[in-house]
Design a protein around this motif. Structure first.
Motif, PDB file in Angstrom:
ATOM      1  N   GLU A 141       0.664  -1.114  -0.037  1.00 29.13           N
ATOM      2  CA  GLU A 141       0.022  -0.048  -0.036  1.00 29.13           C
ATOM      3  C   GLU A 141       0.811   1.345  -0.085  1.00 29.13           C
ATOM      4  OE1 GLU A 141      -2.674  -0.400   3.250  1.00 29.13           O
ATOM      5  OE2 GLU A 141      -3.538  -2.134   2.586  1.00 29.13           O
ATOM      6  N   THR A 172      -7.135  -3.090  -2.160  1.00 27.23           N
ATOM      7  CA  THR A 172      -7.696  -1.759  -1.463  1.00 27.23           C
ATOM      8  C   THR A 172      -8.278  -1.184  -2.812  1.00 27.23           C
ATOM      9  OG1 THR A 172      -5.673  -0.950  -2.234  1.00 27.23           O
ATOM     10  CG2 THR A 172      -5.860  -1.614   0.064  1.00 27.23           C
ATOM     11  N   ARG A 258      -6.792   8.047   7.704  1.00 27.16           N
ATOM     12  CA  ARG A 258      -6.145   7.178   8.204  1.00 27.16           C
ATOM     13  C   ARG A 258      -5.963   5.805   7.696  1.00 27.16           C
ATOM     14  NH1 ARG A 258      -8.133   7.387  14.520  1.00 27.16           N
ATOM     15  NH2 ARG A 258      -7.388   5.331  14.308  1.00 27.16           N
ATOM     16  N   ARG A 259      -5.144   5.056   7.685  1.00 25.77           N
ATOM     17  CA  ARG A 259      -5.126   3.671   6.997  1.00 25.77           C
ATOM     18  C   ARG A 259      -5.561   2.583   8.069  1.00 25.77           C
ATOM     19  NH1 ARG A 259      -2.910   3.552   1.967  1.00 25.77           N
ATOM     20  NH2 ARG A 259      -1.565   5.340   1.336  1.00 25.77           N
ATOM     21  N   GLY A 260      -5.859   1.637   7.671  1.00 20.86           N
ATOM     22  CA  GLY A 260      -6.099   0.338   8.480  1.00 20.86           C
ATOM     23  C   GLY A 260      -7.548   0.129   8.938  1.00 20.86           C
ATOM     24  N   THR A 263      -9.266  -2.969   8.222  1.00 21.44           N
ATOM     25  CA  THR A 263      -8.768  -4.448   8.453  1.00 21.44           C
ATOM     26  C   THR A 263      -9.610  -5.523   8.932  1.00 21.44           C
ATOM     27  OG1 THR A 263      -6.350  -3.168   8.306  1.00 21.44           O
ATOM     28  CG2 THR A 263      -6.516  -5.335   9.312  1.00 21.44           C
ATOM     29  N   ASP A 264     -10.259  -5.042   9.969  1.00 18.38           N
ATOM     30  CA  ASP A 264     -11.039  -5.881  10.600  1.00 18.38           C
ATOM     31  C   ASP A 264     -12.077  -6.431   9.902  1.00 18.38           C
ATOM     32  OD1 ASP A 264     -12.044  -7.108  13.276  1.00 18.38           O
ATOM     33  OD2 ASP A 264     -13.761  -5.665  13.039  1.00 18.38           O
ATOM     34  N   ASP A 300       2.401  -3.532  10.803  1.00 17.41           N
ATOM     35  CA  ASP A 300       1.137  -3.523  11.524  1.00 17.41           C
ATOM     36  C   ASP A 300       0.321  -4.598  10.437  1.00 17.41           C
ATOM     37  OD1 ASP A 300       1.148  -2.746   8.723  1.00 17.41           O
ATOM     38  OD2 ASP A 300       0.022  -0.904   9.429  1.00 17.41           O
ATOM     39  N   MET A 301       0.795  -5.261   9.413  1.00 17.44           N
ATOM     40  CA  MET A 301       0.215  -6.531   8.877  1.00 17.44           C
ATOM     41  C   MET A 301       0.418  -7.864   9.973  1.00 17.44           C
ATOM     42  SD  MET A 301      -1.472  -5.595   6.235  1.00 17.44           S
ATOM     43  CE  MET A 301      -1.402  -4.382   5.091  1.00 17.44           C
ATOM     44  N   ARG A 304      -2.852  -8.610  11.740  1.00 16.79           N
ATOM     45  CA  ARG A 304      -3.860  -9.107  10.790  1.00 16.79           C
ATOM     46  C   ARG A 304      -3.596 -10.418  10.425  1.00 16.79           C
ATOM     47  NH1 ARG A 304      -6.577 -10.645   6.823  1.00 16.79           N
ATOM     48  NH2 ARG A 304      -7.495  -9.479   5.091  1.00 16.79           N
TER      49      ARG A 304
END
Length: 1259
Positions: A141, A172, A258-260, A263-264, A300-301, A304
């Motif tokens: 990303e 994405t 903001r990114r992420g 994700t959830d 941060d992956m 996840r």
């Protein structure tokens, strides 16, 4: 994706479609929510201007800014606590201005939205095809630079594999990093692939709503259909939506920039999809496989990925792509020898702490090496160790050194490796791999990896996959399974056959027909008979509690659909399995079927006696071409099966409304008719007598019908034009006489019957026939084996021989002794041979019909006497008796012919056009006869009889249809009659327009209806043929007719005078009318006739041969005598059939019931001819240029694959050379050291391994 495809047609053709789409999605804001920041949490770095959600203070509502005390306490903004849900205000379709005319779906939704709801929107409302695989591309990303080989993996590997497997690609969806590369790959594939392949590749973008640029263009509380989305400078990376994606799920967590935030939700959606079934309506044998693909990635992956692995979702890591992917490949490949690490909190023993700490330190060391800028590493290392525990679910893919063309195989092995960790102990280790191959429809992988001879497959391993392949139309797998151990006799039970019919997709024609039959059966249950109403209420309640009516599709509904399509040509299918073979009426069968189905239904455990034929019917009813052709190859009775498929498809095409489906049905029906024609031609060339038997033998597989009956029902004109069929019909037509007998000899024998006892007419004697049969079979055993195929009968003597043979000949045939039937006296046998031939009956009926027409004309013209008591005369009474005998014959043809019930016979009778003509003629004659008996209607009755004479005379056209020259011309005339009706329509329009205007312009007032009709319609019609009354129409000419302008006299009937003022307009209209009618319309009619003639002339011989069969069947079934003497034959038949109960013997001409042994041998011979034909056809196809190109392409692909493998081998050889060079240097150093002794210092230091590695890499 029918809706999407329609919208991709672009433009604005679609206000109606847009309105329908808007209505269908108006419910979305009521269910789908967005998130809005409800608490302003000040960002310390912005001096109070921004909230931690990323939005400015002014963008927040007053409620979010109100509670200053609570916000002062909050240290960190969280979406769960500090945002609230509101109805979504961004959904519908988006059109990318300046980039593409295609519309993509989009939806703004909260991160807490249920995945089941979103999946329903994707599949049911947006009409995306159900996936066979979901590939979730993670990482890459932002402004990450994607390496060239990664782009190739995405373009040639991922997208190509998605097309071949029917996969969804999740990214994405933004125009940056990997998302942009996937979009470009999908675009390139869409440009190069066909439209059918394009529909299979679904690229779905899941992005944070707050990160999307220009998102305000998508906002519309009522929905956008479409929303205009415009972004400047699309060449650079940005967070704007990519126009190459089919749909976007914009996940909103209340934050901005903001990114992420997605994700959830994305992880939960992947988990939900992984628990759904593949195939049509979830009919597949496995859950939808989901695999996550990691490219590069940030730290941060890890969280996840850890969560996804705990949900047993496999991961494919692209080693060498950078970032997190390189770190994971490093620890998974280089640390694989380390012991397993228990997760934090598991186990309290001190024993495993040492290796755990050691591995943790190593992982932390490698983490610092790959991510030196990360400060807080403890949690990330814990996630990495947890990931290491699930290393069996992770596959490392070195795409830089491997070919991207085998990427689908890599995905398959990744999923198989993951499924083996979850499979049970007793399951086959290859069953999961097989199910995935079937789901993806990759028969090439199955052949090369699973059915190469190394694996012994059991029936239980192939059963579920076979059902999956059948339901989801994968004929190559069906062929593969049957060739590798699946016994179709054991597989196909009646219960499984019902399961196949219940899996028919909604919206298809077969589904609608099955539901109609099901509704009819259930309606009978809801309306009980009076006898059932008298039962006690307690008994009814008890029955209902035990079992209610079966509301699913059963074999009874299937039988009803087949009966609807095939008509009365064969007995109902599957009635024997249901125990309904002896039912007399449809209502009785409905009630008995409900009773059987309400019980235990033991028939479902029974094996289907003819499995291939049942599967062939199932495939044909769904118009599955390749599947139906394969089942036809496997089923017996190739000719009859092909004609049955042709019959069903042509009837289905009449009911189908969609044009493309209708055309495909007609094409497949024609293909089956061509197969029947070609295979029977091969049979006829092989053996004439056996091929004749093949045409008339009764088939238990197809409801005791024959090839000829099925061919007539299927309207198979090409099949009837076959030389073998026509040869059999000629044999039946001429009976015992030779086919080269001249017609004039037969006519002379009519008037002088003694000539039939001389050599004036040649006959085929039974002795000659037996000698001809014995000549090729000198060996008695060979003759006996040949006779087991059945005896073909086509003459009266053959019938008698067949009757005696069925009773006496069995014992003699076993001994090999040829049987000769007892001889009748010559006078009797020759008389029967002449008068019992259909050609004799035909000529007798023709002669007598001419006499009938002469008598009818004589009565109408000369001897039509007044009503009783003066009349009718003797000639008229003879005429009445003659017509009575004709009526008796029509009744015999309608009711007393064949073995079907009389309603079925009447339906079959009324389908023929000439039978309708006979009914019309008889009805008019009866009406005329009744009316002429009364004075008040005498003249009307005579008029009706005059019209009836015309109808009787036109009946001669059908009689002469047997003639080889006249027959085709009669067909052409019949086709031209349709052109005449179209011409009359145009002519009627002009005639009425001109007639009314002309009458109104010439006569200002004329109320006489007789004159109006003649001058408006009749006179303009005569103008076409040149009859123009110039004196009346042109006022400049003298008209010697007394006329008046007095209205009273005109109303009393006097001729009105012409109007002079507008006569000039009458002349102009006359010129225009003659120009249009005589030049334009007449030449149009001639052109239509010419086109019809040239079109029909090519196939007129085929049409004539088909009609010839119907005429031969009609006169074959007729008695020998013609009306009026036919009444004697009717009396004789009544005595024999009704009183003496003697069965008809003429039925053996067209229906032959063979014994089981003879039928099996005939089917074997037919199968051999079919296999020879298919082999010859395959040889021709393989020698074609297209097949050669395909084989050449396959060889080139193999060479390229070997070249790529050789490169891999070369790389390995280089690494081995480096290792050998290092080992040799180390050994030489050891030798030198040992030779110097332990007290001396070595002359040089030991060689370093890194030095050799660097030198090899430089080379």
């Amino acid at each position: 994706m029918k809706d999407t495809g329609a919208e991709e047609g672009g433009g604005g053709d679609g206000r109606d479609n847009t309105g329908q789409t808007e209505k269908s999605q108006s419910w979305i804001p009521k269910i789908i929510k967005k998130r809005v920041c409800s608490t302003f949490v000040e960002d310390s770095f912005s001096n109070g201007a921004l909230c931690q959600c990323g939005a400015a203070r002014d963008d927040h509502a007053s409620v979010a800014l109100g509670d200053y005390f609570s916000t002062a306490i909050v240290n960190q903004w969280k979406s769960v606590q500090h945002s609230s849900e509101r109805p979504t205000d961004a959904f519908g379709e988006v059109q990318f201005a300046g980039a593409s005319k295609r519309h993509s779906h989009f939806l703004r939704l909260s991160w807490s939205t249920e995945p089941s709801m979103v999946y329903t929107i994707l599949t049911a409302h947006w009409r995306f095809p159900l996936p066979n695989l979901v590939v979730s591309v993670v990482g890459g990303e932002g402004r990450t630079q994607v390496k060239t080989w990664v782009r190739e993996v995405l373009r040639q590997g991922l997208v190509k594999a998605s097309q071949s497997t029917g996969a969804w690609i999740l990214t994405t969806g933004l125009r940056e990093g990997v998302g942009r590369c996937v979009g470009q790959a999908v675009r390139d594939h869409a440009t190069a692939a066909s439209s059918f392949s394009l529909n299979k590749v679904v690229a779905l973008g899941i992005a944070p709503w707050g990160l999307v640029e220009k998102r305000e263009q998508l906002v519309n509380p009522q929905g956008s259909f479409p929303a205009k989305y415009y972004v400047q400078n699309i060449s650079r990376d940005s967070c704007s939506l990519d126009n190459n994606y089919q749909a976007f799920l914009l996940v909103d967590d209340g934050s901005v920039g903001r990114r992420g935030g997605e994700t959830d939700f994305r992880a939960r959606l992947e988990e939900y999809i992984s628990h759904q079934r593949t195939g049509i309506w979830g009919s597949g044998s496995i859950d939808i496989p989901v695999v996550c693909m990691l490219i590069s990635g940030e730290t941060d992956m890890l969280k996840r990925m850890d969560l996804s692995l705990k949900n047993s979702i496999p991961w494919l890591v692209l080693a060498g792509s950078g970032g997190l992917a390189d770190f994971l490949s490093d620890i998974l490949e280089n640390r694989s020898s380390a012991p397993a690490v228990p997760s934090s909190g598991e186990g309290n023993s001190e024993a495993p702490k040492t290796p755990s700490v050691d591995l943790k330190d190593r992982v932390a060391e490698r983490f610092k090496k790959h991510f030196p800028s990360e400060a807080q590493t403890d949690k990330l290392v814990e996630h990495a160790l947890s990931i290491y525990q699930n290393k069996d679910l992770i596959t490392i893919y070195h795409g830089e050194h491997e070919s991207p063309n085998d990427f689908d195989t890599v995905l398959l092995k990744t999923l198989v490796g993951a499924s083996k960790q979850q499979s049970s102990v007793g399951a086959s280790p290859y069953s999961d791999e097989l199910k995935l191959a079937v789901t993806w429809n990759r028969v090439d992988i199955a052949k090369s990896e699973l059915f190469n001879g190394d694996i012994q497959w059991k029936y239980e391993d192939l059963e579920d996959s076979m059902t999956d392949a059948l339901i989801n139309d994968k004929p190559q797998f069906v062929r593969l399974f049957t060739e590798n151990g699946l016994n179709i006799m054991e597989y196909l039970t009646y219960g499984r056959l019902e399961t196949l019919y219940r899996s028919v997709p909604d919206g298809t024609l077969l589904y609608q027909l099955l539901q109609q039959c099901l509704a009819e059966r259930l309606a009978i249950v809801e309306r009980p008979s009076p006898s059932e109403k008298q039962n006690s209420s307690s008994k009814m309640v008890k029955d209902k509690n035990q079992s209610g009516p079966v509301k699913e599709v059963t074999l009874f509904e299937v039988s009803g659909v087949l009966e609807l399509l095939m008509g009365d040509v064969c007995q109902p299918f599957y009635y024997k399995a249901l125990g309904l073979e002896f039912t007399s009426s449809k209502r009785t069968s409905l009630r008995r079927a409900n009773k059987v189905l309400r019980g235990d239904s033991f028939y479902r455990q029974l094996r289907c006696p003819y499995p291939w034929a049942s599967l062939f019917l199932w495939a044909v009813l769904q118009n599955r071409s390749e599947m139906a052709l394969y089942f036809w190859e496997m089923a017996g009775e190739a000719v009859l099966s092909a004609l049955s498929g042709c019959n069903i498809l042509r009837d289905l095409s009449k009911l189908e409304e969609e044009t493309e489906t209708k055309l495909s049905m007609k094409e497949l029906a024609q293909k089956f008719e061509n197969l029947a024609h070609d295979i029977f031609s091969s049979c006829y060339r092989s053996d004439e007598n056996r091929s004749f038997t093949l045409l008339i033998r009764k088939s238990p597989i197809w409801g005791d019908t024959t090839c000829l009956q099925m061919g007539v029902s299927a309207d198979a004109r090409l099949f009837f034009s076959n030389d073998g069929v026509q040869s059999l019909l000629s044999q039946i037509w001429w009976g015992d006489m030779k086919r080269n007998t001249e017609v004039w000899k037969l006519l002379l024998a009519f008037f002088c019957p003694i000539l039939c006892y001389t050599n004036f007419i040649s006959f085929r004697t039974q002795d000659n026939q037996l000698e001809e049969e014995e000549m090729p079979n000198e060996d008695a055993v060979a003759q006996d084996s040949d006779s087991l195929y059945g005896t073909t009968v086509f003459s009266f003597s053959d019938i008698k021989h067949h009757e005696v043979d069925s009773e006496v000949h069995k014992s003699d045939a076993i001994k090999g002794v040829p049987y000769r039937p007892p001889q009748r006296p010559f006078i009797v046998s020759r008389w029967r041979q002449f008068w019992f031939a259909p050609v004799t009956s035909f000529l007798g009926n023709v002669l007598m019909y001419f006499l009938f027409l002469l008598l009818f004309a004589y009565v109408l013209l000369v001897d039509f006497e007044p009503p009783p008591p003066s009349g009718p005369g003797a000639a008229e009474c003879v005429l009445y008796f003659w017509v009575f005998t004709i009526v008796c014959e029509e009744i015999r043809q309608t009711i007393f012919l064949g073995t079907m019930s009389w309603p079925q016979r009447f339906r079959l009778y009324i389908q023929d056009v000439w039978n309708k003509c006979d009914l019309t003629a008889i009805s008019l004659f009866i009406i005329g006869l009744i009316c002429r008996m009364f004075h008040w209607s005498h003249e009307f009755g005579r008029d009706v009889l005059c019209l009836d004479y015309m109808v009787f005379t036109l009946r001669l056209i059908h009689i002469f249809a047997i003639h080889k020259q006249l027959g085709p011309k009669i067909i052409i005339v019949g086709k031209m009659m349709k052109d005449v009706f179209f011409f009359l329509f145009f002519l009627g329009v002009w005639l009425m327009a001109y007639g009314v205007a002309n009458q109104a312009l010439i006569y200002s007032y004329d109320p006489n209806p007789n004159r109006i009709f003649r001058r408006v319609f009749y006179r303009p019609y005569l103008h076409i043929f040149g009859q123009i009354p110039v004196e009346e129409m042109d006022v400049g000419k003298d008209w010697d007719i007394n006329c008046t302008n007095n209205v009273t006299l005109i109303e009393s009937g006097e001729e009105p005078c012409r109007t002079h003022e507008s006569n000039w307009l009458v002349v102009i209209l006359l010129v225009i009318y003659l120009l249009v009618t005589n030049i334009l319309l007449i030449n149009l009619l001639i052109a239509m006739f010419s086109y019809t003639f040239s079109k029909v002339q090519e196939h007129s011989d085929t049409y004539w041969k088909f009609q010839r069969y119907n005429l031969i069947v009609e006169y074959h079934s007729r008695p020998s005598l013609a009306p009026p003497f036919i009444i004697l034959s009717h009396i004789n038949l009544f005595i024999k059939r009704v009183i003496r109960k003697v069965p008809s013997v003429k039925i053996h001409h067209f229906v032959l019931d063979l014994e089981a042994k003879a039928a099996n041998r005939l089917s074997t011979w037919e199968t051999i001819q079919k296999e020879d034909f298919l082999t010859a056809r395959n040889k021709i196809q393989k020698s074609s240029d297209s097949e050669r190109l395909k084989r050449m392409s396959t060889k080139v692909d193999g060479v390229l694959k070997h070249l790529s493998e050789s490169r891999d081998f070369e790389h390995r050889l280089r690494s081995l050379e480096n290792q050998m060079e290092y080992c040799s240097s180390a050994l030489s150093w050891v030798v030198d050291t040992l030779s110097q002794g332990s007290t001396f210092k070595p002359p040089r230091p030991p060689p370093l391994r890194d030095a050799f590695a660097s030198s090899s890499s430089s080379t």
